[in-house]
Design a protein around this motif. Structure first.
Motif, PDB file in Angstrom:
ATOM      1  N   VAL A  58       0.838  -1.197   0.000  1.00 42.73           N
ATOM      2  CA  VAL A  58       0.000   0.000   0.000  1.00 42.73           C
ATOM      3  C   VAL A  58       0.877   1.252   0.000  1.00 42.73           C
ATOM      4  O   VAL A  58       0.667   2.179  -0.782  1.00 42.73           O
ATOM      5  CB  VAL A  58      -0.951   0.006   1.219  1.00 42.73           C
ATOM      6  N   TYR A  59       1.894   1.262   0.862  1.00 43.66           N
ATOM      7  CA  TYR A  59       2.760   2.434   1.000  1.00 43.66           C
ATOM      8  C   TYR A  59       3.505   2.743  -0.296  1.00 43.66           C
ATOM      9  O   TYR A  59       3.607   3.886  -0.723  1.00 43.66           O
ATOM     10  CB  TYR A  59       3.737   2.198   2.150  1.00 43.66           C
ATOM     11  N   ARG A  60       4.020   1.714  -0.936  1.00 46.14           N
ATOM     12  CA  ARG A  60       4.776   1.896  -2.183  1.00 46.14           C
ATOM     13  C   ARG A  60       3.865   1.948  -3.405  1.00 46.14           C
ATOM     14  O   ARG A  60       4.328   2.154  -4.521  1.00 46.14           O
ATOM     15  CB  ARG A  60       5.784   0.761  -2.359  1.00 46.14           C
ATOM     16  N   ASN A  61       2.567   1.707  -3.181  1.00 43.60           N
ATOM     17  CA  ASN A  61       1.561   1.820  -4.226  1.00 43.60           C
ATOM     18  C   ASN A  61       1.877   0.937  -5.434  1.00 43.60           C
ATOM     19  O   ASN A  61       1.977   1.429  -6.567  1.00 43.60           O
ATOM     20  CB  ASN A  61       1.410   3.292  -4.642  1.00 43.60           C
ATOM     21  N   PHE A  62       2.025  -0.363  -5.184  1.00 39.51           N
ATOM     22  CA  PHE A  62       2.277  -1.296  -6.279  1.00 39.51           C
ATOM     23  C   PHE A  62       1.109  -1.257  -7.250  1.00 39.51           C
ATOM     24  O   PHE A  62      -0.040  -1.387  -6.860  1.00 39.51           O
ATOM     25  CB  PHE A  62       2.445  -2.728  -5.756  1.00 39.51           C
ATOM     26  N   ARG A  63       1.407  -1.080  -8.508  1.00 41.10           N
ATOM     27  CA  ARG A  63       0.355  -0.977  -9.524  1.00 41.10           C
ATOM     28  C   ARG A  63       0.157  -2.288 -10.276  1.00 41.10           C
ATOM     29  O   ARG A  63      -0.910  -2.563 -10.797  1.00 41.10           O
ATOM     30  CB  ARG A  63       0.678   0.132 -10.501  1.00 41.10           C
ATOM     31  N   GLU A  64       1.201  -3.081 -10.351  1.00 36.27           N
ATOM     32  CA  GLU A  64       1.134  -4.329 -11.113  1.00 36.27           C
ATOM     33  C   GLU A  64       1.746  -5.445 -10.286  1.00 36.27           C
ATOM     34  O   GLU A  64       2.540  -5.208  -9.372  1.00 36.27           O
ATOM     35  CB  GLU A  64       1.903  -4.195 -12.429  1.00 36.27           C
ATOM     36  N   ALA A  65       1.420  -6.666 -10.652  1.00 35.46           N
ATOM     37  CA  ALA A  65       1.938  -7.834  -9.933  1.00 35.46           C
ATOM     38  C   ALA A  65       3.465  -7.891 -10.008  1.00 35.46           C
ATOM     39  O   ALA A  65       4.120  -8.315  -9.060  1.00 35.46           O
ATOM     40  CB  ALA A  65       1.321  -9.116 -10.496  1.00 35.46           C
TER      41      ALA A  65
END
Length: 121
Positions: free
Chosen positions: A99-106
């Motif tokens: 959440v903190y690093r805001n992963f956008r893709e797997a």
């Protein structure tokens, strides 16, 4: 005063100053529950004793208070939380980081977990 974000009653005054016209006093507040809420979400259903979590949160709050800063950037708080979670529970650390690093893709998630695995070897 109630926290406008989480509704907690236990906010602390961090800084007080009069307005420019001296007609009122402005107070900057800190809500330890907002920090705690995100940590507890990351630790949901993990086998970590609540006392250890509370000690970690208290330690984080003391670190932030002792920094002497009146404005603390959220990325500094996030970094401190990630560091604390990494030594407390790796799954919670990964949950918080996603959440903190805001992963956008797997693949972003996979790369992050791969770095953690490489550091652990």
């Amino acid at each position: 005063m109630r926290c406008p974000f989480c509704g907690a009653d236990d906010t602390q005054v961090k800084d007080s100053r009069p307005t420019d016209d001296r007609g009122a006093i402005r107070r900057r507040r800190f809500c330890p529950n907002c920090v705690a809420r995100s940590i507890y979400i990351a630790l949901r259903k993990r086998p970590v004793e609540p006392e250890r979590v509370e000690r970690m949160i208290n330690s984080l709050v003391r670190q932030l208070e002792s920094s002497g800063e009146t404005d603390i950037p959220s990325d500094m708080i996030g970094g401190l939380v990630m560091e604390a979670l990494s030594s407390l529970d790796q799954v919670a650390y990964i949950r918080f980081a996603s959440v903190y690093r805001n992963f956008r893709e797997a693949k972003d998630f996979g790369e992050f977990v791969g770095r953690i695995a490489a550091d652990g070897d």
